[in-house]
Design a protein around this motif. Structure first.
Motif, short mmCIF file in Angstrom:
data_model
loop_
_atom_site.label_atom_id
_atom_site.label_comp_id
_atom_site.label_asym_id
_atom_site.label_seq_id
_atom_site.Cartn_x
_atom_site.Cartn_y
_atom_site.Cartn_z
N TYR A 118 -71.35 -123.38 -39.31
CA TYR A 118 -71.05 -124.58 -40.07
C TYR A 118 -70.78 -124.16 -41.51
O TYR A 118 -70.83 -122.96 -41.85
CB TYR A 118 -72.18 -125.60 -39.95
CG TYR A 118 -73.55 -125.08 -40.29
CD1 TYR A 118 -74.02 -125.07 -41.61
CD2 TYR A 118 -74.39 -124.58 -39.30
CE1 TYR A 118 -75.27 -124.60 -41.93
CE2 TYR A 118 -75.66 -124.09 -39.61
CZ TYR A 118 -76.09 -124.11 -40.92
OH TYR A 118 -77.33 -123.63 -41.23
N PRO A 149 -66.59 -130.09 -34.24
CA PRO A 149 -67.29 -129.08 -33.43
C PRO A 149 -67.37 -129.51 -31.97
O PRO A 149 -67.28 -130.71 -31.65
CB PRO A 149 -68.67 -129.00 -34.07
CG PRO A 149 -68.86 -130.32 -34.74
CD PRO A 149 -67.50 -130.76 -35.19
N TYR A 165 -67.43 -124.26 -33.84
CA TYR A 165 -66.84 -124.93 -34.99
C TYR A 165 -65.39 -124.49 -35.17
O TYR A 165 -65.10 -123.29 -35.22
CB TYR A 165 -67.63 -124.61 -36.26
CG TYR A 165 -69.01 -125.22 -36.27
CD1 TYR A 165 -69.22 -126.47 -36.86
CD2 TYR A 165 -70.09 -124.56 -35.69
CE1 TYR A 165 -70.49 -127.04 -36.87
CE2 TYR A 165 -71.35 -125.13 -35.70
CZ TYR A 165 -71.54 -126.37 -36.28
OH TYR A 165 -72.78 -126.94 -36.28
N TRP A 167 -61.81 -125.03 -37.60
CA TRP A 167 -61.61 -125.16 -39.04
C TRP A 167 -60.16 -125.50 -39.37
O TRP A 167 -59.24 -125.11 -38.65
CB TRP A 167 -61.97 -123.85 -39.75
CG TRP A 167 -63.40 -123.49 -39.64
CD1 TRP A 167 -63.99 -122.72 -38.68
CD2 TRP A 167 -64.46 -123.92 -40.49
NE1 TRP A 167 -65.34 -122.63 -38.90
CE2 TRP A 167 -65.66 -123.35 -40.00
CE3 TRP A 167 -64.51 -124.72 -41.64
CZ2 TRP A 167 -66.89 -123.56 -40.61
CZ3 TRP A 167 -65.73 -124.92 -42.25
CH2 TRP A 167 -66.90 -124.36 -41.73
#
Length: 210
Positions: A118, A149, A165, A167
């Motif tokens: 995270y 996520p 996760y 991005w």
């Protein structure tokens, strides 16, 4: 990090079987790794962060990076990598608390190694990587593009408790810059259908400031 370590200890055998030769089907990954090896093979030891069963470590070695070490959080994954690539060196290491002195590595890669971080963990990892790299050293990073996520209770047939996760490229670029890295290249690609998770990918070629 204990849940993450437990997960990859549990799935190490299955992970090796599924992903140990994954580079064979990933054209751009091979091109970028070969280019990175060509530019960094003589700049001191290269560290492969989150190496899994060692496929990227071995590929870089084949491309001329003979001073190289693969690291992973999972001791069992490191044992599998060592068994598979007996000519290479592997160690257990946590990317968010690397057991190395400052400015010791000439370059680094982290292929899909930030997938369990995270935001705060990602910031910590970038700071740690920056710390252990020499001035002017390069880092090649890859990750999945996405917004939310994904939680898994089962991964590769094993019961786990783990989050993946994804991005946005600009977000990771910003975090890398905040850690002190300069941006050399940013590349995005679509997924290779049928051989990998169907997400777009980003590759960042970064450099530690002098």
């Amino acid at each position: 990090m204990n849940k993450l370590k437990h997960c990859y200890d549990e799935v190490a055998e299955e992970y090796m079987a599924r992903f140990g030769d994954e580079l064979n089907g990933k054209h751009l990954d091979r091109i970028l790794l070969a280019a990175f090896a060509s530019e960094n093979g003589d700049k001191g030891r290269l560290i492969d962060l989150g190496c899994g069963p060692g496929q990227t470590t071995a590929y870089l070695y084949e491309k001329g990076v003979v001073d190289i070490i693969g690291t992973d959080l999972s001791p069992i994954m490191v044992a599998k990598a060592t068994q598979l690539h007996t000519h290479l060196k592997f160690e257990v290491a946590d990317m968010t608390a690397l057991p190395y002195t400052d400015s010791v590595f000439g370059s680094a890669i982290a292929f899909y190694s930030i997938v369990h971080f995270y935001e705060e963990k990602l910031k910590t990892a970038f700071k740690e990587i920056y710390r252990v790299l020499k001035s002017g050293a390069d880092l090649l990073l890859s990750f999945h593009i996405g917004e939310e996520p994904i939680h898994y209770d089962n991964f590769l047939g094993k019961e786990v408790d783990i989050d993946f996760y994804f991005w946005q490229t600009d977000s990771v670029v910003t975090t890398a810059k905040e850690a002190g890295f300069a941006i050399v290249d940013v590349i995005e690609r679509k997924p290779y259908e049928g051989i990998e998770y169907p997400s777009q990918r980003t590759y960042l070629w970064l450099r530690k400031g002098k």
